[in-house]
Design an enzyme around this catalytic site. Sequence first.
Site, PDB file in Angstrom:
ATOM      1  N   THR A  27      41.700  46.661  34.784  1.00 36.83           N
ATOM      2  CA  THR A  27      40.327  46.175  34.714  1.00 36.83           C
ATOM      3  C   THR A  27      40.175  45.361  33.441  1.00 36.83           C
ATOM      4  OG1 THR A  27      37.999  46.758  34.909  1.00 36.83           O
ATOM      5  CG2 THR A  27      39.374  48.329  33.719  1.00 36.83           C
ATOM      6  N   LYS A  74      43.188  41.804  33.629  1.00 35.10           N
ATOM      7  CA  LYS A  74      43.513  41.335  34.985  1.00 35.10           C
ATOM      8  C   LYS A  74      44.336  40.044  34.988  1.00 35.10           C
ATOM      9  CE  LYS A  74      39.736  43.454  37.548  1.00 35.10           C
ATOM     10  NZ  LYS A  74      38.707  43.261  38.556  1.00 35.10           N
ATOM     11  N   ASN A 104      44.534  43.169  40.003  1.00 37.82           N
ATOM     12  CA  ASN A 104      43.928  44.472  39.676  1.00 37.82           C
ATOM     13  C   ASN A 104      44.816  45.640  40.110  1.00 37.82           C
ATOM     14  OD1 ASN A 104      43.513  44.575  42.466  1.00 37.82           O
ATOM     15  ND2 ASN A 104      41.609  45.706  42.234  1.00 37.82           N
ATOM     16  N   ASP A 147      40.550  43.770  45.087  1.00 42.07           N
ATOM     17  CA  ASP A 147      39.091  43.547  45.108  1.00 42.07           C
ATOM     18  C   ASP A 147      38.739  42.684  46.313  1.00 42.07           C
ATOM     19  OD1 ASP A 147      38.443  44.981  42.825  1.00 42.07           O
ATOM     20  OD2 ASP A 147      38.742  43.259  41.500  1.00 42.07           O
ATOM     21  N   GLY A 155      34.477  37.103  37.279  1.00 42.78           N
ATOM     22  CA  GLY A 155      35.592  37.681  38.031  1.00 42.78           C
ATOM     23  C   GLY A 155      35.205  38.118  39.443  1.00 42.78           C
ATOM     24  N   ALA A 156      34.116  38.895  39.557  1.00 42.78           N
ATOM     25  CA  ALA A 156      33.722  39.404  40.878  1.00 42.78           C
ATOM     26  C   ALA A 156      33.296  38.245  41.784  1.00 42.78           C
ATOM     27  CB  ALA A 156      32.576  40.408  40.735  1.00 42.78           C
ATOM     28  N   ARG A 194      23.336  30.405  35.793  1.00 47.14           N
ATOM     29  CA  ARG A 194      22.509  29.804  34.734  1.00 47.14           C
ATOM     30  C   ARG A 194      23.180  28.604  34.076  1.00 47.14           C
ATOM     31  NH1 ARG A 194      22.598  34.672  30.276  1.00 47.14           N
ATOM     32  NH2 ARG A 194      24.829  35.060  30.296  1.00 47.14           N
ATOM     33  N   LYS A 206      29.695  25.743  34.522  1.00 53.20           N
ATOM     34  CA  LYS A 206      30.578  26.887  34.831  1.00 53.20           C
ATOM     35  C   LYS A 206      30.623  27.122  36.349  1.00 53.20           C
ATOM     36  CE  LYS A 206      30.119  29.735  30.643  1.00 53.20           C
ATOM     37  NZ  LYS A 206      29.825  31.117  30.223  1.00 53.20           N
ATOM     38  N   GLY A 251      27.571  47.364  46.060  1.00 52.69           N
ATOM     39  CA  GLY A 251      28.987  47.217  45.714  1.00 52.69           C
ATOM     40  C   GLY A 251      29.839  48.475  45.801  1.00 52.69           C
TER      41      GLY A 251
END
Length: 461
Positions: free
Chosen positions: A74, A78, A99, A114, A141-142, A162, A166, A251
């Site tokens: 984690t 990773k 992971n 994941d 990551g998620a 936001r 990115k 989740g």
Amino acid sequence: MVLTFEEFQRFEPSRPTYALFGWPLGHTMSPELHAALFATDRYDAAYIGVAVPPEQLAQAFALAAQKLRGLNLTIPHKKEIIPFLDEIDSGARDLNSVNTVAFTDGKSKGYNTDTYGFSASLERDRVTLAEKKVLLLGYGGAAAVMGYHCARAGAQVLVTGRNLSKAQALAHELQAALPDAVVDATPKRHLPSDIQIVINGTPLGMFPHEDECPLRFLPRHTEYVFDAIYNPPMTSTIRLAHGRRIQTRDGLSMLVLQAAGAQTIWTGRSFSTQACDSILKQLYAQMAVKRLHDKYGKDNLVLCGFMGSGKTTAGRKIARLTGLQFVDADQYLEACEQRTIPEIFAQDGEAVFRDLESKYIAQLARRDGMVIALGGGAVLRAENVAALKQSGLLIHLDTPFYRIVKNLSYSSNRPLLEKGDKMAQTRKLYNARKSTYLHVADLSVRTSRLSELIDRIIRSI
Ligand code: NAP
């Protein structure tokens, strides 16, 4: 069990052992989750957490190859683990994120389960992705994992957040890994209305900042909302969806299924839907107890609501799931008084019964670790409510009237319903009490099905 790096250096496994490396490694559900998966078929293995500082990763990995059968990684390991691996599967390579590591015949291979956890969660909800328009909130990551799976499965993915540059960077990475896919980025203020699936990959709405929400409203044609957050299970984003009766998933199933995916890679064992569902139930229940303490600072769950609303049945089942002790306040009173409630009503009248009820409620409220099912009229007295709320979270079972009528079936001993037109009387009492329940309760849960009621109570905490 979570070890420090120094403890891991001295650690000598006595049976096949797997570990989670992370830094810092605070509270993690992984050891109990993997233990529950091992327990499904009494597989003899152990799972530990190890707090591995980034500068010790190389040394920790070398030790892992000697001592362990497999690893989970984690934050922040990773990506950094990749140079140490002999092999890496294609999904993990595309995501540049591992992971899970399996050690087999002296070789190490990296995977990203994941992606499997997310895809299997959607599959279980029967959500198809081909030709769908997906809005991906966040670009960490998620979000990368979830966006990758959606794009690979044929959805058109729109990344937002936001910081537009990115979001664009993730869109470009996904597009580069999957040239046939359609991935783009959009500023949050220009969301198309034909989005069908909304996925939250930001921590907005996570405990303790549960009022934060990545969106103010969901696009008009939203059909399904997935939130990678699992604490709380009922996030602000999921609440938005429930307000519009949109199907949702938090989740926790992704977490359970990614762990199951890792164990399948390590041991070749697969897990039935029932086995995973039962682990999920256990985890939701454990989380409810943890949230009862952490969020509300309370020790008891107290169920209030109209007679026949399912307080005793639901309370007993919730107690079994959470490991709390069940007490039915009316039965407690009867046992202490050595008389039934109808007998007390007949011999001494309602006023005496209400005084006794207050006396025994005050006793129960001083205990902890309990699920307390109250009598229908118990919260009519402010002193009872005040005593119960000192130690307990008060939950109102807002069971619809038709269901209550069915539950009562007019054969039980309900002193207030002994005379006259029972149906009309019940309806009058139900209407009169409902506003009180809504007013005094911390949470209110409305459903007519018992299994759903228990599930909703546990997830609403
Ligand atoms: P991460 O890599 O740090 O990414 C976080 C993302 O959220 C970034 O896009 C970040 O954008 C955005 N973000 C953070 N704070 C924000 C704010 N205040 N306002 C708007 N955007 C904000 O984290 P992660 O590992 O992807 O985890 C994200 C969430 O997914 C967490 O809640 C985590 O618990 C959950 N998760 C769940 C599972 C599961 O199995 N269910 C697995 C992994 C993660 P900036 O770069 O602009 O800050």
